[in-house]
Enzyme design. Structure first.
Site, PDB file in Angstrom:
ATOM      1  CE  LYS A 151      36.294  54.978  35.691  1.00 57.92           C
ATOM      2  NZ  LYS A 151      37.508  54.367  35.081  1.00 57.92           N
ATOM      3  CD  GLU A 180      44.880  54.056  37.255  1.00 57.37           C
ATOM      4  OE1 GLU A 180      43.923  54.691  37.736  1.00 57.37           O
ATOM      5  OE2 GLU A 180      44.874  53.595  36.085  1.00 57.37           O
ATOM      6  CG  HIS A 221      39.966  52.180  37.268  1.00 62.03           C
ATOM      7  ND1 HIS A 221      38.954  51.677  36.493  1.00 62.03           N
ATOM      8  CD2 HIS A 221      39.485  52.185  38.552  1.00 62.03           C
ATOM      9  CE1 HIS A 221      37.902  51.382  37.264  1.00 62.03           C
ATOM     10  NE2 HIS A 221      38.198  51.685  38.503  1.00 62.03           N
ATOM     11  CB  CYS A 260      34.747  49.419  38.256  1.00 57.70           C
ATOM     12  SG  CYS A 260      33.390  49.900  39.342  1.00 57.70           S
TER      13      CYS A 260
END
Lengths: 85, 412
Positions: B334, B313, B302, B161
Site C-alpha cells: 500500500k 498489526e 495490511h 477492506c
C-alpha cells in the site's frame, strides 16, 4: 417545428450509435431494436430517455411498448413533436 | 481435500494495468500516488490519491459495455479477463463447475450518486435504468460470470477492506471441498466521490500532511505516517484444483494452502489495541495450511499507514509468530498503490503469489523515520531477493473483520 421522418431518423442515428454502440449505418427505418441492434429492455429505456432529451418530448411507457423498429420510434417522435408544436 | 493452485493473474492498479506491469512497478519501488484528480479536491482534506489513470474502459470493453458498467465493475471485468486468458483455461474446464467470488467494499457508489444528481437536476424520469445493476455490490461477480459463461458458485463478499481476502479464502475452500473445479476470485473498487473522501477525512483516516508531496503520503510503519491514501483498482486470480491444472499443463504461479478469519469484536473502526483479533486469523490461517510459524518467510501486511492500525498489526504479527516475528520479512505494498479497500486483498494477494514464485519480496517505500512501536523488518524502500517457501497476506476491515490467506511456492 416538426421534422421530416428522414430528418428524425438521421438524428436518431447519432443517438443510437452512442447509446447502443452500433454503427450508424445499421440504424435504418426497418432496423429492429432487439434483433438488429442488440438492444435489451434496459437499453430501450435508455434510448427513450435519450430521445426525450434530444427532441424535448415525453414518451410514456405504454407508448413505447409497441415500438419494434427505428421507423416506428421515429413516427412516435414526430407525433409527439406535432402534439407539442 | 483437494489442493488448490493459482493459474492466472489479472490486475488494474494505480501503477499500471496488467499483472506484469503491476509487479514490475512495485518491485521497482514505484509509487502510483499522485494529486487527486477524479473529484474536485477543493473541499477534501486529503488531496492525494492512487488513481488508475492509464485505464481506458472504452478500449478495453467497447463503448456500449463500458457505459453500462460502474467504473469498479469495468476494472473487475478487465482484471478477470486478463487472468482467464493468462491461465489458458478457456476450453479446458467445465464451466458449470467454475465459479466466481468477487469482492467490493463499497460497490457502485459513483453510479448511485450520478443518478441521484440526475434525479434532482432533471427529474425522476431521467434516471438511468442501469442505476441498480451499476450500484449493486454483486455486479462484478454477476458480470464476470455472464461474460465468461461460468455457472458454478457465484457471490460477492463485502467485508470492507478484508473483502477480497474473504473472496480468495472462500473460493479456495470451495475448490478444496470439491464444490468447484476452478474459481475466479478477486475484488474491485472505485469509490472516488467527494462524499466518500470527506467522510473518511472526518474519521481522520486519510493522509493529510503530504498534499504537496503525493508519492510520500502512503508510508506504512514509518513514524511520519498520518493516514491512508485512497486508491482504486481490481485484482483477479484463477484458483484451480491442482490435479486439473497439472493435467492440462497450466502455468502454476503458487499454491493456496491456508485461510483464516476472525472478528475483533472490539470497535467498528479501530483495530484491537493488542492485535489479538488479527492474530487469531493469522494462527487459524497457519492451522488451515498445516504450517508452523517458522515455515513462513514473508507477510504482505495490511499496513494501511494509519497511526493505530500499523502498530496493532505489528503486535498481531508478534502474537501470532512469537520469536519467529524477528526473522520474518514484512512489507506493505500500500506504500506504493494506496488503499484499494475491497480490492486490496486481491491485488496484494497477487503480489504475495509473485513474491513466492519469483523469490523477490516487494518493499515498503517511504521508510525514512523508524517508529519504535513498529519494530519488524519491513523491507524498507528496496525490493529484496529472498526465496521464501510460504507467505501470508493480511486483510483487515472496518467492522473488525480479519481475513488471512497463505500461499506456498509450488513444487511440481
Amino acid at each position: 417545428m416538426a421534422q421530416s421522418r428522414e430528418e428524425v431518423i438521421e438524428t436518431m442515428k447519432d443517438v443510437l450509435a452512442s447509446e447502443l454502440g452500433v454503427e450508424a449505418d445499421k440504424v435504418t427505418a426497418d432496423a429492429r431494436f432487439k434483433e438488429d441492434l442488440d438492444a435489451d429492455s434496459l437499453d430501450l429505456v435508455e434510448v427513450v430517455l435519450a430521445l426525450e432529451e434530444k427532441f424535448g418530448i415525453e414518451i410514456s411507457d405504454d407508448q413505447i411498448a409497441g415500438v419494434k423498429t427505428v421507423g416506428e420510434a421515429a413516427d412516435l417522435v414526430i407525433s409527439k413533436q406535432t402534439a407539442v408544436g | 481435500m483437494q489442493r488448490v493452485v493459482v493459474t492466472g493473474l489479472g490486475a488494474v492498479t494505480p501503477v499500471g494495468v496488467g499483472a506484469k506491469a503491476y509487479w514490475e512497478a512495485i518491485t521497482a519501488g514505484q509509487s502510483g500516488v499522485g494529486p487527486l484528480t477524479l473529484v474536485d479536491p477543493e473541499p477534501v482534506p486529503s488531496k492525494v490519491a492512487a488513481e488508475c489513470l492509464e485505464f481506458d474502459p472504452t478500449a478495453s470493453l467497447g463503448p456500449k459495455e463500458a457505459r453500462r458498467l460502474d467504473r469498479s465493475t469495468q476494472f473487475a471485468l478487465v482484471a478477470a479477463q486478463e487472468a482467464w486468458e493468462e491461465s489458458g483455461i478457456e476450453g479446458g474446464v467445465d464451466k458449470d463447475e467454475t465459479g466466481v467470488v468477487f469482492a467490493t467494499g463499497i460497490g457502485g457508489i459513483s453510479s448511485l450518486l450520478a443518478s441521484d444528481a440526475v434525479m434532482r437536476e432533471k427529474g425522476p424520469n431521467r434516471v438511468s435504468p442501469f442505476t441498480v445493476p451499476q450500484l449493486m455490490p454483486n455486479a462484478a461477480a454477476g458480470q464476470i460470470a455472464m461474460k465468461l459463461g461460468l455457472r458454478g458458485p457465484n457471490f460477492c463478499t463485502t467485508t470492507a477492506c478484508a473483502a477480497s481476502n474473504h473472496a480468495l479464502g472462500l473460493a479456495f475452500q470451495a475448490i478444496r471441498h470439491g464444490e468447484a473445479t476452478a474459481m475466479i476470485a478477486g475484488g474491485s473498487e472505485s469509490a472516488f466521490v467527494q462524499v466518500a473522501l470527506i467522510a473518511f477525512g472526518q474519521m481522520t483516516a486519510l493522509a493529510t500532511k503530504f498534499n504537496d508531496r503525493p508519492t510520500e503520503a502512503s508510508r506504512p510503519f514509518d513514524a511520519l505516517r498520518n493516514g491512508f491514501v485512497m486508491g482504486e483498482g481490481a485484482g483477479a486470480l484463477i484458483l484451480e484444483e491442482r490435479e486439473h491444472a497439472l493435467a492440462r499443463g497450466a502455468p502454476v504461479h503458487a499454491e493456496v494452502v491456508g485461510f483464516g478469519q476472525s472478528a475483533d469484536a472490539f470497535h467498528v473502526t479501530a483495530p484491537s489495541e493488542d492485535g489479538s483479533g488479527a492474530a487469531l486469523a493469522m494462527r487459524r490461517a497457519l492451522r488451515s495450511a498445516g504450517l508452523a510459524p517458522e515455515d513462513v518467510g514473508y507477510i504482505n501486511a495490511h499496513g494501511t499507514s494509519t497511526p493505530a492500525g500499523d502498530v496493532s498489526e505489528t503486535k498481531a504479527i508478534r502474537l501470532a509468530f512469537g520469536d519467529h516475528a524477528d526473522r520474518l520479512a514484512v512489507s506493505s505494498t500500500k506504500s506504493m498503490i494506496g488503499h484499494l479497500f475491497g480490492a486490496a486483498g486481491a491485488v496484494e494477494g497477487i503480489a504475495t503469489v509473485l513474491a513466492v514464485r519469483d523469490g523477490v519480496l516487494p518493499p515498503t517505500i517511504n521508510q525514512t523515520d523508524p517508529d519504535p512501536a513498529c519494530d519488524l523488518d519491513y523491507i524498507p524502500n528496496q525490493a529484496r531477493k529472498d526465496q521464501v517457501d510460504a507467505a501470508m497476506s493480511n486483510g483487515f476491515g472496518f467492522g473488525g473483520h480479519n481475513a488471512v490467506v497463505v500461499f506456498r511456492r509450488h513444487q511440481a
